[in-house]
Motif scaffolding. Structure first.
Motif, short mmCIF file in Angstrom:
data_model
loop_
_atom_site.label_atom_id
_atom_site.label_comp_id
_atom_site.label_asym_id
_atom_site.label_seq_id
_atom_site.Cartn_x
_atom_site.Cartn_y
_atom_site.Cartn_z
N GLU A 47 68.49 44.64 20.32
CA GLU A 47 69.50 44.34 21.41
C GLU A 47 68.74 43.17 22.34
OE1 GLU A 47 71.75 46.16 25.52
OE2 GLU A 47 71.34 47.42 24.04
N GLY A 48 69.81 42.10 22.47
CA GLY A 48 69.03 40.83 23.34
C GLY A 48 68.32 39.72 22.51
N LEU A 49 68.14 40.06 21.13
CA LEU A 49 67.44 39.16 20.27
C LEU A 49 68.59 38.28 19.61
CD1 LEU A 49 64.71 41.16 18.74
CD2 LEU A 49 64.35 39.79 20.53
N SER A 50 68.29 37.13 19.31
CA SER A 50 69.20 36.22 18.48
C SER A 50 68.95 36.43 16.95
CB SER A 50 68.67 34.61 18.82
OG SER A 50 67.44 34.40 18.15
N ARG A 56 62.82 36.68 12.15
CA ARG A 56 61.34 36.57 12.36
C ARG A 56 60.78 37.94 12.35
NH1 ARG A 56 60.11 31.83 16.48
NH2 ARG A 56 60.11 30.08 15.24
N ALA A 57 61.21 38.98 13.06
CA ALA A 57 60.73 40.18 13.14
C ALA A 57 60.90 40.89 11.93
CB ALA A 57 61.45 40.98 14.23
N VAL A 58 61.68 40.68 11.09
CA VAL A 58 61.88 41.35 9.81
C VAL A 58 60.81 40.57 8.87
CG1 VAL A 58 63.59 41.74 7.63
CG2 VAL A 58 64.33 42.08 9.94
N ASP A 59 60.77 39.37 8.84
CA ASP A 59 59.93 38.64 8.18
C ASP A 59 58.43 39.12 8.48
OD1 ASP A 59 61.93 37.34 6.91
OD2 ASP A 59 61.56 35.37 7.83
N GLU A 60 58.18 39.28 9.56
CA GLU A 60 56.68 39.83 10.03
C GLU A 60 56.58 41.02 9.32
OE1 GLU A 60 54.03 38.08 11.45
OE2 GLU A 60 55.35 36.47 11.10
N GLU A 79 60.07 48.20 13.81
CA GLU A 79 60.03 48.65 15.35
C GLU A 79 59.09 47.62 16.20
OE1 GLU A 79 59.80 52.84 15.84
OE2 GLU A 79 61.81 53.05 15.27
N GLY A 80 57.87 47.74 15.81
CA GLY A 80 56.74 46.93 16.36
C GLY A 80 57.07 45.20 16.27
N ALA A 81 57.51 44.89 15.25
CA ALA A 81 57.87 43.34 15.11
C ALA A 81 59.17 43.12 15.96
CB ALA A 81 58.18 43.17 13.71
N LEU A 82 60.15 43.98 16.01
CA LEU A 82 61.33 43.67 17.07
C LEU A 82 60.71 43.56 18.45
CD1 LEU A 82 63.93 46.05 15.11
CD2 LEU A 82 63.99 43.33 15.32
N GLU A 83 59.85 44.66 18.54
CA GLU A 83 59.56 44.81 20.20
C GLU A 83 58.56 43.47 20.68
OE1 GLU A 83 59.15 45.87 24.00
OE2 GLU A 83 60.42 47.03 22.49
N GLU A 84 57.87 42.98 19.62
CA GLU A 84 57.26 41.86 19.66
C GLU A 84 57.87 40.72 19.95
OE1 GLU A 84 53.46 38.97 17.64
OE2 GLU A 84 54.01 41.23 17.10
N SER A 89 60.52 36.63 23.59
CA SER A 89 61.85 36.10 24.14
C SER A 89 62.02 36.08 25.61
CB SER A 89 63.10 36.91 23.42
OG SER A 89 64.23 36.30 23.81
N ALA A 90 61.32 37.47 25.88
CA ALA A 90 61.56 37.65 27.55
C ALA A 90 60.34 36.77 28.45
CB ALA A 90 61.21 38.99 27.97
N LYS A 91 59.40 36.65 27.72
CA LYS A 91 58.45 35.54 28.24
C LYS A 91 58.84 34.19 28.30
CE LYS A 91 53.47 34.45 28.31
NZ LYS A 91 52.04 34.43 27.49
#
Length: 108
Positions: A47-50, A56-60, A79-84, A89-91
């Motif tokens: 949620e909130g990710l483009s 990128r998260a899935v690729d990682e 899950e860790g990649a999505l959170e990262e 994104s927030a930063k």
């Protein structure tokens, strides 16, 4: 001058819905998708990710699986990649807001 006139359109991209995010994750994982593919909780993590950030998260997570000689992505790695990506994104969002507010009103 002609170059600037050609690129003055602004395109607005909306964030994916939960269903679109899940479809993107599943499709992007391809053969690396864990079996069974459990969707619970992934939509909230995305949620909130483009679209690009989710990719990128899935690729990682796929790279992580390959580097560890695994044929499937571990749920915890995804899950860790999505959170990262969320944290990054927030930063970036905070930095963009700060830079915009420091610059003051734009002269138009």
């Amino acid at each position: 001058d002609g170059l600037f006139r050609r690129f003055d359109d602004v395109l607005e991209y909306h964030l994916p819905t939960s269903a679109q995010a899940l479809d993107l994750i599943r499709t992007r994982l391809g053969a690396f998708a864990p079996k069974p593919f459990k969707k619970e909780g992934l939509a909230e993590r995305a949620e909130g990710l483009s679209y690009a950030e989710i990719c990128r998260a899935v690729d990682e997570s796929i790279k992580d699986a390959i580097m560890h000689d695994q044929t499937k992505v571990l749920r915890v790695a995804l899950e860790g990649a999505l959170e990262e990506r969320r944290l990054i994104s927030a930063k970036l969002s905070r930095n963009k807001t700060r830079i915009t507010s420091d610059a003051g009103p734009s002269p138009r």
